[in-house]
Design an enzyme around this catalytic site. Sequence first.
Site, PDB file in Angstrom:
ATOM      1  CB  SER A  43      32.283  36.442  47.918  1.00 45.60           C
ATOM      2  OG  SER A  43      33.380  35.694  47.437  1.00 45.60           O
ATOM      3  CG  ASP A  60      39.037  40.406  43.506  1.00 45.73           C
ATOM      4  OD1 ASP A  60      38.914  39.889  42.377  1.00 45.73           O
ATOM      5  OD2 ASP A  60      38.107  40.448  44.336  1.00 45.73           O
ATOM      6  CG  HIS A 100      35.174  38.470  44.369  1.00 49.58           C
ATOM      7  ND1 HIS A 100      35.987  39.231  45.176  1.00 49.58           N
ATOM      8  CD2 HIS A 100      34.563  37.568  45.188  1.00 49.58           C
ATOM      9  CE1 HIS A 100      35.864  38.841  46.435  1.00 49.58           C
ATOM     10  NE2 HIS A 100      35.011  37.826  46.470  1.00 49.58           N
TER      11      HIS A 100
END
Length: 325
Positions: free
Chosen positions: A55, A255, A258
Amino acid sequence: MKSQRGVGKAVSVSTIFKFNPIMASLLPLLFVFAIQPWRVTSEQYKNIFILAGQSNMAGRGGVSETTATWDGVVPPESQPKPSILRLNAKLEWMEAQEPLHADIDVTKTNGVGPGMAFANTILEKRPGFGVVGLVPCAIGGTNISEWERGKVHYTRMMKRVKASLQGGGALQALLWYQGESDTLLLSDAQSYRTRLAKFFLDLRADLNSPLLPIIQVALASGEGPYIDTVREAQLDMDLLNLRTVDAKGLPLGPDGLHLTTQAQVHLGQVMADAFLQFVPTSLPKNNVLPIHNGAPPTRPHNGASQIYMIPISITFLTVVSLTLL
């Protein structure tokens, strides 16, 4: 009547065209030819970079975890340019823009990643480098075992890379950012070094490029408790033509996993510096490029460049003009 010999006379352009209709008809073509750069290499030639991993390579900069939406903010360092292309999901080249992985990592919401900042930095620091062709392949949430030769992600990546080379160009480097998912289980973290090395070697072998430059990122975060084990494997990786950029300390989103948009921009810029200053030798232990410090002095990578032949086109115009006059 006095002789006019030796006396210069001004001749207007309209006078030339009046007596030379051929020259008049060719003027538009010759004018365009003169002012446009003539590239020695094909217009389709590209300097190709593979973007693979999970990601944080696909890009989650500006993505809200709660609403699963991207804020749409593209920083100046990641703005599109005609000389930066991406290979889309249909294996077609198009002008690159954020999010680079929009049609690749399709089950997730994509935002800003390091790819555009990387490409813009290359072009800014090396004018004349030529067209940059980005091949997005990253898939969020993937374990290193899912990138093994023969697995779905590896197979699709190879298909995309080989398709990217069909239109003309050269593979310049692999940009790799992965490992967050391998921090969940101790067994995965402990086997990461072996699996990662095999992945790099398999990729080079299958692309017939045993010294393909690799720019990998050491983790800034992880999904589990074994971040340090995976980071150690990344930082100690000892392969020819491998450079490691350490992302530890870069700002993370809410979060805690990221990278933020500005962190992605900074990461892309440092990865570009690592590529441009690439040393084609093994540098154990000290081949890590700290992300917050300047890159160590190294020999610059000899990347492909476009050559513009404006003087030749002007010379050609001059010869044709004299011939027709």
